[in-house]
Design an enzyme around this catalytic site. Structure first.
Site, short mmCIF file in Angstrom:
data_model
loop_
_atom_site.label_atom_id
_atom_site.label_comp_id
_atom_site.label_asym_id
_atom_site.label_seq_id
_atom_site.Cartn_x
_atom_site.Cartn_y
_atom_site.Cartn_z
N CYS A 214 0.85 -1.19 0.00
CA CYS A 214 0.00 0.00 0.00
C CYS A 214 0.89 1.24 0.00
O CYS A 214 1.86 1.31 0.75
CB CYS A 214 -0.90 -0.02 1.24
SG CYS A 214 -2.00 1.42 1.36
N HIS B 49 -9.07 -3.43 -2.41
CA HIS B 49 -8.13 -2.59 -1.65
C HIS B 49 -8.60 -1.13 -1.62
O HIS B 49 -8.65 -0.52 -0.55
CB HIS B 49 -6.74 -2.70 -2.30
CG HIS B 49 -5.67 -1.94 -1.61
ND1 HIS B 49 -4.67 -2.55 -0.89
CD2 HIS B 49 -5.41 -0.61 -1.54
CE1 HIS B 49 -3.85 -1.63 -0.40
NE2 HIS B 49 -4.27 -0.44 -0.80
N GLU B 50 -8.94 -0.59 -2.79
CA GLU B 50 -9.35 0.82 -2.85
C GLU B 50 -10.70 1.05 -2.19
O GLU B 50 -10.90 2.08 -1.52
CB GLU B 50 -9.34 1.32 -4.30
CG GLU B 50 -8.00 1.22 -5.01
CD GLU B 50 -6.81 1.77 -4.23
OE1 GLU B 50 -6.96 2.78 -3.50
OE2 GLU B 50 -5.72 1.19 -4.34
N HIS C 230 -10.17 1.37 1.44
CA HIS C 230 -9.72 2.72 1.82
C HIS C 230 -10.92 3.65 2.02
O HIS C 230 -10.94 4.45 2.96
CB HIS C 230 -8.81 3.32 0.75
CG HIS C 230 -7.37 2.98 0.89
ND1 HIS C 230 -6.62 3.25 2.01
CD2 HIS C 230 -6.52 2.38 0.02
CE1 HIS C 230 -5.38 2.84 1.83
NE2 HIS C 230 -5.28 2.30 0.63
#
Length: 163
Positions: free
Chosen positions: A89, A131-132, A135
């Site tokens: 990351c 993953h995004e 976030h």
């Protein structure tokens, strides 16, 4: 517009859930330009708005040279058995650990015209979508590590020069 600096682990914006984009104005257009510019450098698969200090639900991606963005993304489908996948990351530089991810992901959102966007894929695309989106929900890949691996990763964070 600009390649923006990446916020690092410990910055509170990385742990705060993002707000949906209700109106597409010039500020949102500038955000998308910055997200796209910031994801372009080699080695970057995705950049979420909180990583550049903006608490809005948007991210950009760069998968095998295919660069794009999505506003108000939400995961609508995950498929397959979750498995450990090597992951890093930009907000936790220098670390690489196996995070638990589904092999297929599908995300729906909108573009700057308010039109529907569907992003889906396997492999790196599936991983980047998860993953995004994490976030945008205030989660980091560290949260997806097995407990012992997470302990090791947190020690590495504490010992890193950037922390």
């Amino acid at each position: 517009m600009a390649v923006r600096p990446i916020r690092l682990f410990g910055d509170p914006i990385l742990r705060a859930p993002t707000a949906p984009i209700d109106e597409i104005d010039e500020g949102v257009r500038a955000l998308v330009r910055d997200l796209v510019d910031t994801v372009e450098p080699p080695g970057r698969a995705g950049v979420a708005a909180p990583q550049i200090g903006v608490g809005l639900r948007a991210f950009s991606y760069n998968i095998d040279g295919d660069i794009g963005y999505v506003l108000n993304p939400r995961i609508v489908e995950l498929r397959g058995e979750p498995e450990p996948v090597g992951e890093g990351c930009l907000s936790v530089p220098g670390l690489w650990h196996d995070a638990i991810r589904y092999p297929y992901a599908r995300v729906e959102g909108i573009d700057l015209d308010g039109d529907p966007v569907v992003l889906e894929g396997e492999g790196l695309m599936a991983q980047a979508l998860q993953h995004e989106t994490d976030h945008l929900d205030g989660k980091l890949y560290l949260d997806r590590l097995a407990p012992e691996t997470r302990r090791v990763a947190m020690r590495e964070v504490r010992e890193s020069a950037w922390f």
